[in-house]
Structures are given as C-alpha cells and as structure tokens.
Scaffold this motif. Structure first.
Motif, PDB file in Angstrom:
ATOM      1  N   SER A 122      -8.967   0.904   3.612  1.00  0.00           N
ATOM      2  CA  SER A 122      -7.599   1.184   2.987  1.00  0.00           C
ATOM      3  C   SER A 122      -7.882   1.593   1.420  1.00  0.00           C
ATOM      4  O   SER A 122      -7.198   2.221   0.882  1.00  0.00           O
TER       5      SER A 122
ATOM      6  N   TYR B 176       0.877  -1.224  -0.044  1.00  0.00           N
ATOM      7  CA  TYR B 176      -0.024  -0.090   0.084  1.00  0.00           C
ATOM      8  C   TYR B 176       0.966   1.332   0.178  1.00  0.00           C
ATOM      9  O   TYR B 176       0.740   2.099  -0.775  1.00  0.00           O
TER      10      TYR B 176
ATOM     11  N   ASP C 258     -10.702  -5.363   3.158  1.00  0.00           N
ATOM     12  CA  ASP C 258     -10.304  -4.251   3.813  1.00  0.00           C
ATOM     13  C   ASP C 258     -10.525  -2.757   2.855  1.00  0.00           C
ATOM     14  O   ASP C 258      -9.923  -2.343   2.218  1.00  0.00           O
TER      15      ASP C 258
END
Length: 641
Positions: free
Chosen positions: A629, A595, A626
């Motif tokens: 995120s 990320y 997720d």
C-alpha cells in the motif's frame, strides 16, 4: 444502642428487596448467556438504530427505529432507548440485555410488594401476603418469556412504569403518576387501562378507607392514554395495524377466543407444565356455540362467583381479579393481534394472579394453623418457601431450554406440533448450525403444515443454496414470492437465487422491487450497487450505496463502497472525501478509509490535508508490514512521508 437500632432499621428496610433479589438471582442465575432468539434478529441484531445513542430523538418519531422488518414497525421509544443503552455497554453480547431485564423484573416485584402491602386494605395481614405475592411473581416460570426473551422487555418496562404510576396515584402523588403513565404509554400501548385500574381501586375501597373519587385526575390519566394512542396513530404507517392482525379474524372471533385465552393463562399460572415460546397455532373459537367459547365463559363466570364470595370478606380478592381482567383487556378483547395467546402478555396481570394465590394461601394456612395451634406467620413462611422453591426450580429448568435456540424451538414443536412457525424456526436454528439435513427435515414439516408460509420457503431456498443447488433455491424463492409478493425478504431471496444462476438483470430487478417495498432494506440497496458496478453504471451504483448508508447509518462499509466509486469511477474527489470522512467518524481505526482519504484529498487539490492524512496512515501500514500500500500511493504522498 442507637447504632444498633439504626442497623436494625436499615436491615429491616432492605430485607424484602434483598430477599426478592436473592430469589430472582437463584432462579435466573443461568439466564445471562441466553442467546438472542425469535424477533431479536430484527429488533436488535440487525437493527442499525440501536447502535448509537445519538439516534435517541429518532426513537420518538421514526417507526423504522424499532425494527428492520417492515411488517413489525412500531413506536416504542423508551424500549428502543433501553436497547441502545445495552448496545453501548456490550454490543451484541447478550449479558447486559439480560442484566437489565432482571433489574426491571426485580423492580416490578418490589412494586408488587409495595402495592399489595399498602393499597389492598389488608391491614395487619398486608406484609406477609404482599411478600408472598412478590415472591410468586419473582420466581414464577410463566414469567420466563418476559425475562429471558429480550424483545419481550416491552412487557417488563411497561409493567414497571404502570405499577409505579398506580402506586403514585394511590398515594395522591398525581404529577408523578401522570409522568409515569406517559412513560408507560411511550413503551407499549397496553398501559391505556391505567385510568380504569385507578378508578376501580377507589370504587372498591372499603367504606372505612374510602376517599372521594378524583375525577379530574382520572380524566388527566385518560387524556395521557388517549394522547399515547393518537401519537402512534399519527406517526405509524396505516399498514402497520393491518400487518399486526391475523388475516380473516374478526374482532368478534378474537373476542370470544380470548375467553379461553384467559383460562389458558390461569391454567399456566396454576400448573406451568406446558410453557412454549410460540402458540401461533392456538385455535380460534368459531362462534358462541363452540365449546371453547361458552365453556371458557362459563368457567370464568364460576371463578367470578368464587372470587365474589371471598371478596365479601376481603375486597382485595375483587381488586386482584379485576386487575387480571383489566390489564389483559388491550390484548385480549376486540383488537385482533397476530396470535391469540403469548406468554409475555400476562406479565402485567401477574399482580392480580399472584395476589389471589397469596391471599388464598394465607387464609388456608391460617385455618390449618388454628387447628394445629401453631403460629400462622411461621407456618405461612414454610408454605410460601416451599411453593417459591418449586416455582424457582421450574424457572431454572425452563431457562435451560431458552439457552439453546434449537432446543427452544424443538420444545415448541413437541408441545405445539401443528405450529408451522415453530417448525420453521427450529429449521432455521438447525441451518444456522450448519446442519442442512436436519434443517430440511424440519422445514419440510413446516411446509406440510402451512404450504404458503413465505418464511418457510425463504429458509428452504437458503438450505438449497447451502447444498449447492441454485435451481432448487430459485424454485423455493419463487414460491415465497407467490405466497407473499409484498414481502421484501422474499424478493431479496429470489434476487439472491437469480444472482447465483447468473441472471443478473432479473436479480437487479428483484432487488429494486425489494427496496420499493421496504426503502430501508440496506442489504438490497448494497446488492443493487454491486450489480450496477458490474454493469458499469457508476452513478447509479454510487446512489445505491448512498441509499444503503442512509438505510443503515451505522454501517461504514456502504459509505466506503460509495467513496470508492466516487473516487475512481466518477472522479468526484470532493464527494469521495466526504464519504471517507464519514467512514472514519463511525470507525476511526478503519484502515482502508485512512488510505483512501489521503489519496482523495490529494486528487481534490487539498495537498496539506492529504499530507496530514497520509502521515496518519503510513505508521499504520508500517506497523502491519503493508509495504504494498505504501508503494502504490501517489509519488507526492510517498515523498511526504
């Protein structure tokens, strides 16, 4: 007929290796799950160097690769390489480490058989005596420390190279002998006695087997030994030698004490009922008038006379006795080590003790067989089987003690009740299990025996912290620093106690002192980074995290922390990208690094690379649900998906 003959030849060839292998597996079948103990924590469990075989060149020049403990630095490249190979196979699960130790032990017993059979002038008696000696080495409980204790592999590996080099020298395979001697010296410097062992073998040979002494070859062996010593002297820091010594013990005191150490090893070989993992409490002889000194010397002299009487008939007696003395000499003469005795030290000397025992058993059995009109080989086989079974059963029982860290150290406190280090390690084992009450009791006894032993105070500080008493934790840590101000671990313990009390500036100063004392203490560097972040000193925090990563190159988290500071605090996207890529090189599946790499690449203006990185991250996030995120990412990355 020819096929049957070939089968018999193959069976004969593998009979002895198979027999020794079965004996070892029977004696050590319960050893594969023995945990890492004692020094294994700093040589294996917390040693970043062994986590990658790419560090192999470092093992030959960097003392930091052997351990994370400053006081134990050394250069043993082949030993560390073997540990790195184990880590590659099973990580920190001990089974592969024990499998390698057992393999080395098996090879050592084969070499004992080969040397006694072929090189000790026993003629027709060579094979049975050699097999008996090898079986004794294979299953003797005195060898359990060398086999069960992974850090004692240095004794196993050195012995294998040493015995193989001696065998090659005895067969005039001189180039092979020199190469094996070099390998032995690159494992442990106790191999420096090999030239003397080769010389004694030539000198003691009976007249009908005597050959000219190859002085040039022995000189080359001596040069290899000298080169090994100089290599370590050149690359090791000067304080390493001093840290290996017991303070206040002179070479002369150590030398006269080692006379009793030799008797101690012989006693454990004959009657191994007092085996103990640590004998740092072993008493020193104060002078020649001390009965420990002159009594031991007198006993050794008497044994020497007995051996000489037997050696008049069999030169093998003299060689075996001298092998025992010569191979123990590097650790049992004038160079004071931290402990006068250690159970793994006589492993190389076992060839001598086992050969003496096998020879005496053979002569005694032959004498009885003549009186009984019985065949000597069969009676000898019965006697050796009985002895090997008793020894193997004792070894198996001793392994059970090694399988439990707390039991191992409680056993040491029972057999050596004045050994503060044994009480301390027992307390640490209890603390590891979460039993703070037992840990405190054991550690306070260690403190009573040795009031200024910093490692005891470190553990008592940890007990107080576990009990929720930060003030007492700091008091014990202060005491540790007072007792050993140069111990980096004591500084770290005091810093942690100060941090728990909220005295962050003082804690930071202690962490800095720890890294001044030990520049490769990764934990202290990381703690500095954490405290510097709380101060808002972002550049210093990033530098501390970088130093932590340099100290432990296989730790992705220090690199990750550094990358986050560079990305979000220092706005240095290019450096952040480099750190996140380094994380992924160590751990390609690191979720956070994927990320952050995409975000940092975008901030650095590398849009195409950022989109590619994001395309790798997004499926990972979706797979675990997720969404947070994915939603928190910059709009351009979300759009790219």
């Amino acid at each position: 007929m020819r096929c049957a003959a070939d089968l018999r030849r193959v069976a004969s060839r593998w009979l002895v290796p198979g027999l020794l292998g079965v004996a070892i597996l029977a004696a050590y079948a319960n050893s594969f799950d023995i945990p890492f103990v004692f020094d294994d924590w700093h040589t294996i469990e917390q040693n970043p160097a062994i986590r990658s075989l790419s560090n192999l060149p470092r093992f030959f020049y960097d003392p930091n690769s052997t351990t994370v403990l400053r006081e134990n630095k050394d250069l043993r490249p082949l030993l560390v390489a073997s540990l790195a190979l184990n880590h590659r196979i099973s990580g920190l699960v001990p089974w592969s480490y024990h499998a390698v130790n057992l393999l080395l032990h098996w090879i050592a017993t084969l070499l004992v058989y080969r040397i006694v059979r072929d090189h000790l002038w026993l003629d027709a008696d060579g094979a049975p005596v050699a097999l008996a000696a090898a079986l004794i080495v294979a299953v003797h409980p005195l060898n359990t420390e060398s086999v069960d204790y992974v850090s004692a592999r240095s004794a196993l590996l050195t012995t294998v190279f040493y015995l193989a080099a001696f065998d090659a020298a005895a067969r005039d395979r001189r180039v092979v002998a020199l190469l094996l001697a070099a390998c032995a010296m690159l494992t442990k410097s106790i191999a420096l006695t090999l030239p003397l062992a080769v010389l004694l073998h030539r000198v003691l040979a009976p007249s009908y087997r005597r050959r000219p002494i190859p002085w040039a070859f022995i000189g080359c062996l001596a040069l290899v030994a000298a080169a090994g010593i100089l290599y370590r002297w050149w690359l090791l820091p000067p304080w390493v030698v001093e840290s290996a010594r017991q303070p206040g013990i002179t070479p002369w005191t150590y030398f006269i004490t080692e006379w009793s150490a030799l008797v101690y090893y012989l006693r454990l070989f004959i009657w191994p009922d007092a085996l103990v993992v640590d004998r740092v409490d072993y008493p020193y002889a104060s002078s020649l008038s001390d009965v420990q000194a002159w009594g031991s010397l007198l006993g050794l002299a008497a044994l020497g006379v007995i051996v000489w009487l037997f050696a008049r008939r069999r030169r093998a007696f003299a060689f075996a006795a001298l092998w025992f003395v010569v191979t123990l000499a590097p650790e049992s003469t004038f160079f004071p080590l931290a402990e006068p005795v250690n159970e793994h030290r006589p492993y190389l000397a076992m060839l001598g003790m086992a050969t003496l025992a096998a020879l005496w058993l053979w002569l005694a059995t032959r004498s009885v067989a003549r009186r009984l009109a019985a065949p000597t080989p069969w009676l000898f086989a019965v006697v050796v089987t009985f002895v090997a079974t008793l020894l193997g059963a004792t070894t198996h029982a001793r392994n059970e003690v090694w399988r439990d860290d707390l039991r191992l150290w409680l056993d040491a406190t029972e057999k050596a009740p004045r050994n503060a280090r044994a009480w301390m390690n027992a307390g640490h084992a209890a603390l590891t299990r979460g039993d703070t009450a037992q840990a405190r009791k054991l550690l306070l006894e260690a403190h009573r025996l040795s009031p200024c032993y910093a490692y005891v105070q470190l553990n008592l500080s940890a007990v107080a912290a576990r009990d929720g008493n930060p003030a007492a934790s700091l008091t014990w840590a202060d005491d540790a620093v007072r007792c050993n101000p140069g111990l980096a671990l004591a500084r770290v313990s005091r810093a942690e106690a100060l941090e728990r009390l909220g005295r962050l500036d003082e804690a930071l100063a202690e962490y800095r002192e720890a890294t001044r004392l030990d520049a490769v203490h990764a934990g202290a560097w990381r703690a500095q980074g954490r405290l510097l972040e709380r101060r808002g000193d972002w550049a210093a925090a990033a530098a501390a995290y970088d130093a932590s990563a340099a100290a432990d190159p296989m730790d992705p988290e220090a690199l990750m922390l550094a990358g986050l500071v560079y990305a979000y605090r220092l706005r240095d996207s290019a450096t952040a990208v480099a750190r996140f890529r380094s994380v992924l090189a160590l751990d390609p599946a690191h979720y956070g690094a994927h990320y952050q790499l995409a975000v940092a690449l975008l901030a650095a203006g590398k849009r195409d690379e950022a989109h590619a990185a994001w395309s790798r991250f997004a499926p990972m996030a979706e797979a675990i649900g997720d969404q947070a995120s994915l939603d928190a990412a910059p709009a351009e990355l979300r759009a790219a998906r």
